[in-house]
Design an enzyme around this catalytic site. Structure first.
Site, PDB file in Angstrom:
ATOM      1  N   LYS A 103     -36.459 -37.785  29.632  1.00  0.00           N
ATOM      2  CA  LYS A 103     -36.692 -36.548  28.858  1.00  0.00           C
ATOM      3  C   LYS A 103     -37.321 -35.512  29.783  1.00  0.00           C
ATOM      4  O   LYS A 103     -37.955 -35.865  30.784  1.00  0.00           O
ATOM      5  CB  LYS A 103     -37.631 -36.811  27.678  1.00  0.00           C
ATOM      6  CG  LYS A 103     -37.510 -35.777  26.574  1.00  0.00           C
ATOM      7  CD  LYS A 103     -36.336 -36.056  25.659  1.00  0.00           C
ATOM      8  CE  LYS A 103     -36.147 -34.962  24.629  1.00  0.00           C
ATOM      9  NZ  LYS A 103     -35.109 -35.331  23.646  1.00  0.00           N
ATOM     10  N   THR A 187     -25.505 -34.419  16.150  1.00  0.00           N
ATOM     11  CA  THR A 187     -26.749 -35.053  15.702  1.00  0.00           C
ATOM     12  C   THR A 187     -26.872 -34.957  14.184  1.00  0.00           C
ATOM     13  O   THR A 187     -27.216 -35.934  13.511  1.00  0.00           O
ATOM     14  CB  THR A 187     -27.974 -34.425  16.409  1.00  0.00           C
ATOM     15  OG1 THR A 187     -27.688 -34.347  17.804  1.00  0.00           O
ATOM     16  CG2 THR A 187     -29.210 -35.258  16.208  1.00  0.00           C
ATOM     17  N   ASN A 218     -30.790 -26.630  14.962  1.00  0.00           N
ATOM     18  CA  ASN A 218     -29.469 -27.232  15.187  1.00  0.00           C
ATOM     19  C   ASN A 218     -29.247 -28.419  14.258  1.00  0.00           C
ATOM     20  O   ASN A 218     -28.317 -28.456  13.467  1.00  0.00           O
ATOM     21  CB  ASN A 218     -29.351 -27.625  16.676  1.00  0.00           C
ATOM     22  CG  ASN A 218     -28.116 -28.478  16.939  1.00  0.00           C
ATOM     23  OD1 ASN A 218     -27.956 -29.556  16.363  1.00  0.00           O
ATOM     24  ND2 ASN A 218     -27.225 -28.012  17.781  1.00  0.00           N
TER      25      ASN A 218
END
Ligand code: NAD
Length: 423
Positions: A103, A187, A218
């Site tokens: 990440k 997602t 999103n």
């Protein structure tokens, strides 16, 4: 108070000890392989230089190259990035991807900077991490406040540094430069597949199911649209500016218009002419609904408010929205939590498909991508639900156990203390 990473690490160690994993495996998975903090010097539009703190954490790459998004947010720190990298390791393993966990993040509130300044920050980040990323090493993607355009700038910078075309270094890029069809919605769509499967197994009726969603970015916006299309009732949504509520549910056309407008919810009007009420973030979390879906940031349901949650299911669309203590409270209150590492894994699944398409040069249709996503995520969800029922363990424990089995098999295959002592 424990930090987010302390909690994520504690939860992981508890699960590994519960499974009686080999102590070499526990040692390897308890800490990240590499945590890097850098300060990026960036030229501002007025000619001044500003330093931005940034991080890249490579947690574990036993199963494949590190994979994980880059977050731009004013609260980004190393502790948060380490937690997100740990969760990526579990997520990729849980859904059977040949990828590890990583990440990245930059401590910046992009709303306070011009687009040109954000581009310079993005390029500076890549210059700082270019030695440790790459299609076979570490493949970043978008996360909170980063998007396809930012991925495009980052690929461009990376390709200049290595002096060759390298689209597979980043996923979540625009389709025109090698992105995958279906990645933007992946997602939210994946979260919908996991959720809908759960509701069907539990014989729930969509039109009688009221959902509140915290975070209309999103992931939250795509999820809300897929859920509304399937007949579920979205009765509250929020973003950083406001939370809005409509008892009768938002019309699909309004949700779609809100998503397209890219404005703050506080400035919006329902195109259908329907009216809504503005409520506080606290009120949204504590609404009398069937499903509460936190889709913004981590640590939203804590030991402070877990007792006040009135939903009968928590759907973790964001990473880490429920703290360790809150998890225990919700378990005692018999409120199931569909866990983040499963629910939001659609993003990394389609990122993996994007990476495969870049490396083979064979591009798929949106239907092919969505079909493969559905198959993979529902397979992991079914395994998780079945294991949870048969073992009487929480859904989180069930999915962690699936991931840890893959990780420990891989780690043990290169030898443990017992191997080297001839046992
Ligand atoms: P985003 O930046 O597009 O959206 C985040 C949303 O949360 C925005 O609407 C923002 O206004 C809102 N928000 C922020 N703080 C809030 C608060 N305190 N209360 C209410 N709303 C708040 O980000 P995203 O990509 O949708 O990511 C959301 C979550 O999903 C994050 O936890 C991220 O790590 C996770 N996630 C994202 C992806 C992906 O593909 N984008 C994949 C897996 C997981």
């Amino acid at each position: 108070m424990n930090s987010t990473f302390d909690n994520a690490q504690k939860r992981l160690i508890q699960m590994m000890e519960g499974l009686n994993l080999n102590k070499d495996v526990i040692a390897r998975l308890s800490v990240p392989n590499r945590s890097m903090t850098i300060n990026l010097p960036v030229r501002m539009d007025d000619g001044s230089t500003e330093m931005f703190e940034a991080h890249r954490v490579q947690y574990n790459d036993t199963l494949g190259p590190y994979k994980g998004g880059i977050r731009f947010h004013q609260n980004v720190d190393l502790d948060e990035v380490k937690s997100l990298a740990l969760w990526m390791t579990i997520k990729c393993a849980a859904v059977g991807l040949p990828l590890g966990g990583g990440k990245g993040g930059v401590t910046i509130d992009p709303r306070n900077y011009s687009l040109k300044e954000v581009e310079r920050v993005s390029r500076a980040y890549i210059r700082a991490v270019s030695d440790i990323i790459g299609p076979d090493r570490d493949v970043p993607a978008p996360d909170v406040n980063t998007n396809g355009m930012i991925m495009g700038w980052m690929i461009d910078e990376y390709s200049h540094i290595v002096r060759k075309h390298q689209p597979a270094v980043m996923t979540g890029k625009p389709v025109g430069i090698g992105g995958s069809l279906g990645r933007d919605s992946a997602t939210g769509l994946g979260a919908f597949f996991v959720f809908d499967l759960w509701m069907k197994r539990n014989k729930k009726i969509p039109s009688e199911t009221r959902i509140a969603i915290q975070g209309f970015g999103n992931v939250g916006s795509f999820f809300s649209i897929f859920a509304a299309k399937a007949g579920y009732k979205i009765i509250a949504i929020s973003d950083v500016s406001a939370a809005i509520y409509r008892k009768e549910g938002f019309a699909l056309s309004d949700l779609t218009a809100f998503q397209k407008s890219r404005k703050n919810l506080i400035d919006l009007k329902c195109e259908s002419g329907a009216t809504y009420e503005t409520i506080s973030n606290k009120e949204l979390l504590e609404l009398d609904v069937d499903v509460l879906a936190p889709a913004a940031l981590e640590n939203q349901i804590t030991s402070e408010n877990a007792k006040d949650i009135r939903a009968s299911l928590v759907l973790e669309i964001a990473n880490g929205p429920v703290t360790l203590e809150a998890d225990e409270i919700l378990e005692k209150r018999k409120i199931p939590v569909l866990p983040d590492v499963l629910v939001n894994s659609g993003g990394v699944i389609v990122s993996y498909y994007e990476w495969v398409q870049n490396r083979t040069g064979d591009y798929w249709t949106e239907d092919q991508v969505n079909h493969k996503l559905k198959e993979r995520i529902e397979d992991a969800a079914s395994a998780c639900y079945n294991h949870s029922t048969s073992s009487d363990k929480t859904l989180r424990t069930a999915i962690y156990e699936r991931a840890l089995k893959r990780l420990s098999d891989a780690i043990e295959s290169t030898g443990t203390q017992e191997t080297f002592n001839g046992k």
